[in-house]
Design a protein around this motif. Structure first.
Motif, PDB file in Angstrom:
ATOM      1  N   ALA A  91       0.855  -1.193   0.000  1.00  0.00           N
ATOM      2  CA  ALA A  91       0.000   0.000   0.000  1.00  0.00           C
ATOM      3  C   ALA A  91       0.888   1.239   0.000  1.00  0.00           C
ATOM      4  N   THR A  92       0.246   2.388  -0.117  1.00  0.00           N
ATOM      5  CA  THR A  92       0.957   3.652  -0.007  1.00  0.00           C
ATOM      6  C   THR A  92       0.439   4.384   1.219  1.00  0.00           C
ATOM      7  N   GLY A  93       1.091   5.475   1.571  1.00  0.00           N
ATOM      8  CA  GLY A  93       0.645   6.267   2.709  1.00  0.00           C
ATOM      9  C   GLY A  93       1.767   6.447   3.708  1.00  0.00           C
ATOM     10  N   PRO A  94       1.457   7.113   4.820  1.00  0.00           N
ATOM     11  CA  PRO A  94       2.474   7.353   5.847  1.00  0.00           C
ATOM     12  C   PRO A  94       2.948   6.045   6.480  1.00  0.00           C
ATOM     13  N   ASP A  95       4.114   6.108   7.120  1.00  0.00           N
ATOM     14  CA  ASP A  95       4.614   4.952   7.858  1.00  0.00           C
ATOM     15  C   ASP A  95       3.630   4.562   8.959  1.00  0.00           C
ATOM     16  N   TYR A  96       3.677   3.305   9.330  1.00  0.00           N
ATOM     17  CA  TYR A  96       2.847   2.766  10.395  1.00  0.00           C
ATOM     18  C   TYR A  96       3.615   2.737  11.708  1.00  0.00           C
ATOM     19  N   VAL A  97       2.874   2.774  12.791  1.00  0.00           N
ATOM     20  CA  VAL A  97       3.380   2.408  14.107  1.00  0.00           C
ATOM     21  C   VAL A  97       2.693   1.088  14.432  1.00  0.00           C
ATOM     22  N   ASN A  98       3.500   0.079  14.787  1.00  0.00           N
ATOM     23  CA  ASN A  98       2.984  -1.260  15.041  1.00  0.00           C
ATOM     24  C   ASN A  98       3.432  -1.775  16.398  1.00  0.00           C
ATOM     25  N   ALA A  99       2.684  -2.731  16.915  1.00  0.00           N
ATOM     26  CA  ALA A  99       3.021  -3.437  18.153  1.00  0.00           C
ATOM     27  C   ALA A  99       2.238  -4.745  18.158  1.00  0.00           C
ATOM     28  N   VAL A 100       2.562  -5.606  19.127  1.00  0.00           N
ATOM     29  CA  VAL A 100       1.798  -6.827  19.369  1.00  0.00           C
ATOM     30  C   VAL A 100       1.538  -6.907  20.867  1.00  0.00           C
ATOM     31  N   ALA A 101       0.331  -7.337  21.216  1.00  0.00           N
ATOM     32  CA  ALA A 101      -0.033  -7.531  22.621  1.00  0.00           C
ATOM     33  C   ALA A 101      -0.490  -8.966  22.829  1.00  0.00           C
ATOM     34  N   ALA A 102      -0.116  -9.525  23.973  1.00  0.00           N
ATOM     35  CA  ALA A 102      -0.627 -10.830  24.403  1.00  0.00           C
ATOM     36  C   ALA A 102      -1.811 -10.559  25.313  1.00  0.00           C
ATOM     37  N   LEU A 103      -2.858 -11.313  25.118  1.00  0.00           N
ATOM     38  CA  LEU A 103      -4.102 -11.096  25.834  1.00  0.00           C
ATOM     39  C   LEU A 103      -4.578 -12.426  26.391  1.00  0.00           C
ATOM     40  N   GLU A 104      -4.778 -12.491  27.688  1.00  0.00           N
ATOM     41  CA  GLU A 104      -5.421 -13.660  28.273  1.00  0.00           C
ATOM     42  C   GLU A 104      -6.914 -13.382  28.264  1.00  0.00           C
ATOM     43  N   THR A 105      -7.683 -14.262  27.616  1.00  0.00           N
ATOM     44  CA  THR A 105      -9.105 -13.981  27.433  1.00  0.00           C
ATOM     45  C   THR A 105      -9.938 -15.241  27.553  1.00  0.00           C
ATOM     46  N   SER A 106     -11.140 -15.075  28.046  1.00  0.00           N
ATOM     47  CA  SER A 106     -12.128 -16.150  28.058  1.00  0.00           C
ATOM     48  C   SER A 106     -13.169 -15.941  26.959  1.00  0.00           C
ATOM     49  N   LEU A 107     -13.017 -14.881  26.176  1.00  0.00           N
ATOM     50  CA  LEU A 107     -13.896 -14.664  25.024  1.00  0.00           C
ATOM     51  C   LEU A 107     -13.618 -15.725  23.970  1.00  0.00           C
ATOM     52  N   THR A 108     -14.637 -16.110  23.221  1.00  0.00           N
ATOM     53  CA  THR A 108     -14.411 -16.973  22.073  1.00  0.00           C
ATOM     54  C   THR A 108     -13.665 -16.174  21.011  1.00  0.00           C
ATOM     55  N   ALA A 109     -13.062 -16.835  20.052  1.00  0.00           N
ATOM     56  CA  ALA A 109     -12.353 -16.118  18.984  1.00  0.00           C
ATOM     57  C   ALA A 109     -13.290 -15.188  18.214  1.00  0.00           C
ATOM     58  N   PRO A 110     -14.508 -15.622  17.820  1.00  0.00           N
ATOM     59  CA  PRO A 110     -15.404 -14.692  17.124  1.00  0.00           C
ATOM     60  C   PRO A 110     -15.811 -13.501  17.999  1.00  0.00           C
ATOM     61  N   ASP A 111     -16.035 -13.743  19.294  1.00  0.00           N
ATOM     62  CA  ASP A 111     -16.382 -12.633  20.185  1.00  0.00           C
ATOM     63  C   ASP A 111     -15.212 -11.669  20.337  1.00  0.00           C
ATOM     64  N   LEU A 112     -13.998 -12.204  20.420  1.00  0.00           N
ATOM     65  CA  LEU A 112     -12.820 -11.348  20.504  1.00  0.00           C
ATOM     66  C   LEU A 112     -12.684 -10.525  19.230  1.00  0.00           C
ATOM     67  N   LEU A 113     -12.875 -11.146  18.072  1.00  0.00           N
ATOM     68  CA  LEU A 113     -12.817 -10.413  16.806  1.00  0.00           C
ATOM     69  C   LEU A 113     -13.838  -9.271  16.804  1.00  0.00           C
ATOM     70  N   ALA A 114     -15.039  -9.529  17.275  1.00  0.00           N
ATOM     71  CA  ALA A 114     -16.064  -8.478  17.323  1.00  0.00           C
ATOM     72  C   ALA A 114     -15.626  -7.334  18.236  1.00  0.00           C
ATOM     73  N   GLN A 115     -15.003  -7.660  19.356  1.00  0.00           N
ATOM     74  CA  GLN A 115     -14.506  -6.628  20.270  1.00  0.00           C
ATOM     75  C   GLN A 115     -13.380  -5.819  19.614  1.00  0.00           C
ATOM     76  N   LEU A 116     -12.496  -6.484  18.873  1.00  0.00           N
ATOM     77  CA  LEU A 116     -11.410  -5.780  18.181  1.00  0.00           C
ATOM     78  C   LEU A 116     -11.992  -4.820  17.143  1.00  0.00           C
ATOM     79  N   GLN A 117     -12.988  -5.270  16.404  1.00  0.00           N
ATOM     80  CA  GLN A 117     -13.604  -4.409  15.390  1.00  0.00           C
ATOM     81  C   GLN A 117     -14.316  -3.224  16.040  1.00  0.00           C
TER      82      GLN A 117
END
Length: 155
Positions: free
Chosen positions: A51-77
Motif C-alpha cells: 500500500a501507499t501512505g504514511p509509515d505505520y506504528v505497530n506493536a503486538v499484545a498478548a491477551l489472556e481472554t475467556s472470550l471466544t475467537a469470534p467474540d474477541l474479533l467483534a470486540q477488536l472491530q
C-alpha cells in the motif's frame, strides 16, 4: 465461564497520532470483558506493505481472554470503530488496525476469521514485535525471511 486462552493481537496505525492510537488500543484491549493484557511489545515504525501512505506504528499484545475467537474479533472491530477506522478500499491508511494473530493453538478458517493470521509470517511488523514478547512463537527462519522489510524500534 470458559477457560482463558492466550491470544496475540497485532496493532497498527498510520493516520492521526499513530503512537497514541496504538497505546490507547492496548489500554482498550486490557479493558475488554473477560480479558487482560499480559504482555506488550515496544512500538515499531514500518513502511506500508502492499500500500501507499504514511509509515505505520505497530506493536503486538498478548491477551489472556475467556472470550471466544469470534467474540474477541467483534470486540477488536468495535475498538477499531471507536478509533474512527474506515475501510474505503483494501489496505487504505487507517487510524487503527487490530488483527487477531493467534488464539491459543486454535486453527480457524471461517468466512469472517482465519487464525493463525494467514500473512503474519510474511510481515516484519508482526514478527519482530511478536518475537519480543513470545520468542518461542517466531522461528529464526521466519525473521530471516523478512530482513528486507524496513522496521525500526521507537523510543
Amino acid at each position: 465461564m470458559r477457560a482463558p486462552v492466550t491470544a496475540y493481537v497485532g496493532l497498527g496505525a498510520n493516520l492521526g497520532d499513530p503512537s497514541a492510537a496504538v497505546r490507547a488500543a492496548i489500554e482498550g484491549l486490557d479493558a475488554l470483558p473477560q480479558s487482560r493484557v499480559t504482555a506488550r511489545s515496544s512500538l515499531y515504525r514500518t513502511a506500508p506493505v502492499g500500500a501507499t501512505g504514511p509509515d505505520y506504528v505497530n506493536a503486538v499484545a498478548a491477551l489472556e481472554t475467556s472470550l471466544t475467537a469470534p467474540d474477541l474479533l467483534a470486540q477488536l472491530q468495535h475498538l477499531e470503530q471507536r478509533a474512527g477506522r474506515e475501510r474505503p478500499y483494501p489496505n487504505a491508511p487507517r487510524t487503527l488496525d487490530l488483527d487477531l494473530l493467534l488464539y491459543g493453538d486454535a486453527r480457524i478458517a471461517s468466512p469472517r476469521l482465519v487464525v493463525p493470521h494467514p500473512r503474519m509470517h510474511e510481515r516484519a511488523f508482526v514478527l519482530h514485535p511478536l518475537a519480543e514478547i513470545a520468542p518461542h512463537l517466531v522461528p529464526a527462519a521466519s525473521l530471516a525471511a523478512v530482513t528486507s522489510q524496513v522496521i525500526a524500534g521507537l523510543p
